[in-house]
Design a protein around this motif. Sequence first.
Motif: not given
Length: 399
Positions: A152, A310-312, A314-316
């Motif tokens: 993060g 990966r933590r997100s 939706e962002k990557y």
Amino acid sequence: MADAVLTVDEVPRYIAGRAVLRELVDPGTLTVSEIGDGNLNLVFVCADGAGGSLVLKQALPYVRLVGPDWPMTEERATREAAALRAHSALSDNVCRLIDFDPERYVLALEDLSDHEVFRTRLNAEGPHEGVAERLGEYVADVAFGTSFLALGEEEFRLRAAAAANPELCAITEDLIFTEPYLGAQRNSVRPAVEPVLAGLQADSDWVEAAMAMKHRFLTAGESLIHGDLHTGSVFVRGSGTQLSVKTFDAEFACYGPVGFDLGMMWANMFFAGARAAALGRQARAEGLYRTVESSWDTFAARMWQLWPRRRSPEKYPDSFLSGWLRVILQDGFGFAGCEAARRTIGLAKVSDLESLDDDAYTAAATAMLQLGRALLVDRMTMTFDRLLHPHLSGASAAL
Ligand code: SR1
Ligand code: MG
């Protein structure tokens, strides 16, 4: 403080004074030997009469290679301890830290005396199969696990700030990215190679490419990298299914470009290959060169394996990792080019070359300088086919 420097005689008393250590070895029956042969530190192997053993590594307040004339912060031991802890949590291919004494800058490490230094094995023409590939996985494990993708963004920034290692990075900036290209008292090559070096230093494309890699090193804090992943920073034991690979000597660790670790490792595999070729062992040389591509393959495959964590998400999107891998590959080639140059020209040389007779040295050193130039100058468009093809023909030249 000079009086804080450990001696062989003092080690048993030191161990007796630290509970976690005296539980592992008996200070009363200890045999101690100082085996440090690296550029920076003292290293003591400590074995007791009952089979217990460990290693103590102490940072000196200066660079051992040069002596007290080159003072160097002992805080590097703190950086190393933190990096070993972080990397051990992510990979089994890391020497285990048992204890860290922040007052005397002593790390207690697992004893890997049943392993050998990878460079030593390579120079003796021992088996290398699988080592570079395992290192590719290690680089991926620590690269992904210490990146903002896994941590993060906020935690990533905090960790990057805490891992700042300016004094050791300054050594890298000087020895790897400045002195070989701009000239320095500490540079040297044997006479037959001097014209090759002079030609390179007059080559503005080569010098500018090295400065561009220095810029990357200084500004791309992608992950907590090992920072000195040459074949002298790797222990190996066994082969095949019994192969054990452990990285050590992480005092240069910092938040930096992931391609730096790959590039260091690749250049050193090329040194081993250039040595083999110069000694007439062409098949062995080709096998060593090929590990550069196969270690990239294991690295990239492991990065894709880790990617779903990966933590997100939706962002990557997936295209993010494809793009990052392209950058890492170009960096890897460029940093390999810098390492090829500096280990040939600069202060910290490699026994792969230095132990050769003059004829073999000239062939291997010239080959490494030429290869290093191609890696550096052509890094943006380089492919493994272009890189390896000229050297896999069975010709008797060093590369
Ligand atoms: C003064 S230290 C010289 C070199 O040794 C270390 O292993 C690093 O590679 C450094 O550049
Ligand atoms: Mg080292």
